[in-house]
Scaffold this motif. Structure first.
Motif, PDB file in Angstrom:
ATOM      1  N   ILE A  66       4.655   8.777   3.239  1.00 23.91           N
ATOM      2  CA  ILE A  66       4.167   7.862   2.199  1.00 23.91           C
ATOM      3  C   ILE A  66       3.310   8.637   1.200  1.00 23.91           C
ATOM      4  O   ILE A  66       3.506   8.535  -0.014  1.00 23.91           O
ATOM      5  N   ALA A  67       2.374   9.432   1.735  1.00 19.61           N
ATOM      6  CA  ALA A  67       1.468  10.158   0.839  1.00 19.61           C
ATOM      7  C   ALA A  67       2.276  11.031  -0.117  1.00 19.61           C
ATOM      8  O   ALA A  67       2.000  11.096  -1.317  1.00 19.61           O
ATOM      9  N   GLN A  68       3.294  11.668   0.425  1.00 18.34           N
ATOM     10  CA  GLN A  68       4.108  12.549  -0.410  1.00 18.34           C
ATOM     11  C   GLN A  68       4.840  11.758  -1.497  1.00 18.34           C
ATOM     12  O   GLN A  68       4.812  12.139  -2.667  1.00 18.34           O
ATOM     13  N   ASP A  69       5.469  10.647  -1.073  1.00 20.24           N
ATOM     14  CA  ASP A  69       6.239   9.868  -2.050  1.00 20.24           C
ATOM     15  C   ASP A  69       5.336   9.200  -3.084  1.00 20.24           C
ATOM     16  O   ASP A  69       5.748   8.997  -4.227  1.00 20.24           O
ATOM     17  N   LEU A  70       4.128   8.864  -2.691  1.00 21.50           N
ATOM     18  CA  LEU A  70       3.217   8.259  -3.669  1.00 21.50           C
ATOM     19  C   LEU A  70       3.026   9.217  -4.842  1.00 21.50           C
ATOM     20  O   LEU A  70       2.970   8.811  -5.993  1.00 21.50           O
ATOM     21  N   LYS A  71       2.961  10.493  -4.494  1.00 24.98           N
ATOM     22  CA  LYS A  71       2.761  11.472  -5.561  1.00 24.98           C
ATOM     23  C   LYS A  71       4.055  11.751  -6.311  1.00 24.98           C
ATOM     24  O   LYS A  71       4.133  11.599  -7.522  1.00 24.98           O
ATOM     25  N   THR A  72       5.100  12.128  -5.535  1.00 23.43           N
ATOM     26  CA  THR A  72       6.326  12.556  -6.216  1.00 23.43           C
ATOM     27  C   THR A  72       6.974  11.413  -7.001  1.00 23.43           C
ATOM     28  O   THR A  72       7.603  11.635  -8.007  1.00 23.43           O
ATOM     29  N   GLN A  73       6.788  10.186  -6.543  1.00 23.40           N
ATOM     30  CA  GLN A  73       7.430   9.066  -7.235  1.00 23.40           C
ATOM     31  C   GLN A  73       6.507   8.432  -8.287  1.00 23.40           C
ATOM     32  O   GLN A  73       6.766   7.341  -8.787  1.00 23.40           O
ATOM     33  N   GLY A  74       5.419   9.092  -8.549  1.00 23.41           N
ATOM     34  CA  GLY A  74       4.574   8.691  -9.683  1.00 23.41           C
ATOM     35  C   GLY A  74       3.725   7.453  -9.462  1.00 23.41           C
ATOM     36  O   GLY A  74       3.363   6.772 -10.429  1.00 23.41           O
TER      37      GLY A  74
END
Ligand code: BG6
Length: 484
Positions: free
Chosen positions: A120-128
């Protein structure tokens, strides 16, 4: 934004706590709550569930205040493992940002299975989803458990650090939100009387007891994989101990307090195999009356070696504490539900009242007890003269208990902690260095335990644990202050 927004914790604790903050004016108009989980649900259905959660926690959920609060809630179904889904969340968040003039400030609360935290933490960043407005904040709040040993915790932390800086991460330890745990700092650093004696010259030992009356209830599948050492010692007990052991912070700020806690934990002795085996003991509860033993609880394997009790001795290798042990114990299905800290002072070096014809009982140790729960307060045991003729001494107690009316006003841990997150105050959250030192200590105990087959069950429900917990402290010619 709440991930796990339809979970038990969210309904039972998080939303009612937010409502309390709303009632007190800590949240006003510029906020929106976006709940997510796998479930499909309309905003209206979600709001009905919020209404129920407020009512279940004793609020008047049909008041205007409650419905105004609930109108800030929105729902978006979301599969955390599907990266494509995050764009939907992003749109929803942006709409709410505009509508409520949030200026890009975002809090992401992860209250779900920990294996998803990293993704989740990663996607929060990569997905803006994280705000790029440089004046806005992005904060990540994580529920426990933070890993199951040092390696997995480090892996998780590395994953989170790819998206969030340490000061943006708020690792929840709800014990740090408890009134009397926060009071440790006031007691120590607000009183010359206390702090000047707070060291190995005057303190013989410190005892921390987190006792639970219930068994595992419906959480067995989680608990059986964890055990008391991971569930309570690595986090809550280590946090309490670090507050008791730390040096005085330069100022009452999150950075200074955390720095001192970390230093204290660094000087905690990590045991070698032999010391781990002697200084920590474990237990598992047996059966009583109609209650099954732990191994016959639902969802527990019949040959489970998971400990439901742990007691241990902690030693700090530093100038303040060298030679003064900290004894800790916690367990399920014990005599009662309470948390307390007993600070046992050394006895006077000479007992001048113990002359041969004296009838005085020997002087008792001074004990300062911090009652954390269920009742909050302090008690100081001193020796005083009895009011009779002649001269005899007896232990007496100076007690201060927070009265019931005041206690009822005391905010619940989650309310305090959510308020801290809103303010960006990390004082009452566990920092990564604290978590990592705690795991390194606990891992060593676990390693030794994993090599030995325990003789379980070994304690009777409603007792204070196995005989080994008594032997642990008696070996040092001491005893637990709280006993049955
Ligand atoms: C949790 C543990 O962190 O703390 C539970 O996972 C435990 O097993 C609980 O029951 C105790 O918290 P409290 O606030 O009721 O003492």
């Amino acid at each position: 934004m709440f991930f796990g927004g339809t979970g038990d914790l969210a309904y039972r604790k998080l939303y009612p706590s937010l409502f309390n903050l709303y009632k007190k004016g800590n949240l006003r108009t510029h906020f929106a709550v976006l709940g997510t989980s796998r479930q499909t649900m309309t905003d209206d259905k979600f709001r009905a569930a919020i209404k129920k959660s407020l009512a279940d926690s004793g609020n008047r959920a049909d008041s205007k205040e409650a419905s105004d609060f609930i109108s800030h809630f929105y729902y978006q179904a979301h599969d955390v493992t599907d990266t494509a889904h995050y764009s939907v969340l992003k749109d929803a968040a942006e709409k709410l940002d505009k509508k409520y003039k949030l200026q890009g400030n975002r809090i992401f609360y992860l209250s779900m299975a920990p294996q998803f935290f990293g993704t989740i933490a990663q996607d929060l960043k990569t997905q803006g989803l994280m705000s790029t407005n440089k004046d806005a904040f992005n904060r990540l709040v994580i529920e426990k458990p933070f890993g199951r040993d040092y390696d997995s915790a480090k892996q998780l932390n590395d994953a989170l650090s790819k998206s969030f800086e340490e000061e943006q991460i708020f690792r929840i330890d709800h014990y740090l939100g408890k009134e009397m745990i926060q009071n440790i700092e006031a007691l120590r650093f607000g009183n010359t009387l206390v702090e000047s004696l707070w060291n190995n010259r005057y303190i013989d030992n410190i005892q921390v007891t987190l006792s639970e009356k219930l068994g595992v209830e419906e959480r067995a599948s989680y608990y059986d994989n964890s055990g008391a050492l991971r569930d309570m010692v690595q986090n809550h007990i280590m946090q309490i101990v670090s507050l008791l052991a730390m040096e005085q912070p330069v100022a009452f700020t999150d950075t200074d307090i955390r720095a001192e806690k970390v230093k204290a934990l660094r000087s905690l002795r990590v045991y070698n195999v032999a010391d781990a085996a002697t200084n920590f003991v474990r237990g598992q509860y047996g059966a009583i009356d109609n209650q099954p033993d732990y191994r016959h609880e639902d969802n527990v394997p019949h040959d489970s070696t998971t400990e439901t009790f742990v007691a241990g001795k902690l030693l700090f290798d530093n100038y303040r504490w060298s030679g003064t042990p900290f004894y800790v114990r916690t367990g399920k299905m014990l005599a009662d539900k309470f948390t307390r800290v007993d600070v046992v002072f050394k006895k006077p070096l000479v007992d001048i009242f113990a002359f041969p014809q004296s009838q005085s009982t020997p002087l008792a140790a001074n004990v300062l007890t911090i009652f954390v729960e269920p009742h909050a307060g302090f008690s100081l045991q001193l020796n005083a003269k009895t009011a009779d003729a002649g001269f005899q001494t007896e232990p007496i107690k100076l007690d201060y208990m927070v009265d019931a009316a005041k206690s009822a006003e005391t905010p619940e841990p989650y309310e305090r902690l959510l308020h801290d997150v809103l303010k960006g105050d990390g004082t009452n959250f566990s920092s990564w260095p604290e978590v990592s030192y705690a795991w390194k200590f606990v891992d060593q105990i676990r390693r030794v335990w994993d090599l030995q087959e325990p003789q379980f069950p070994n304690y009777t429900p409603h007792s204070m644990g196995p005989a080994a917990a008594e032997e642990l402290i008696q070996r040092d010619h001491r005893e637990w202050i709280y006993r049955l």
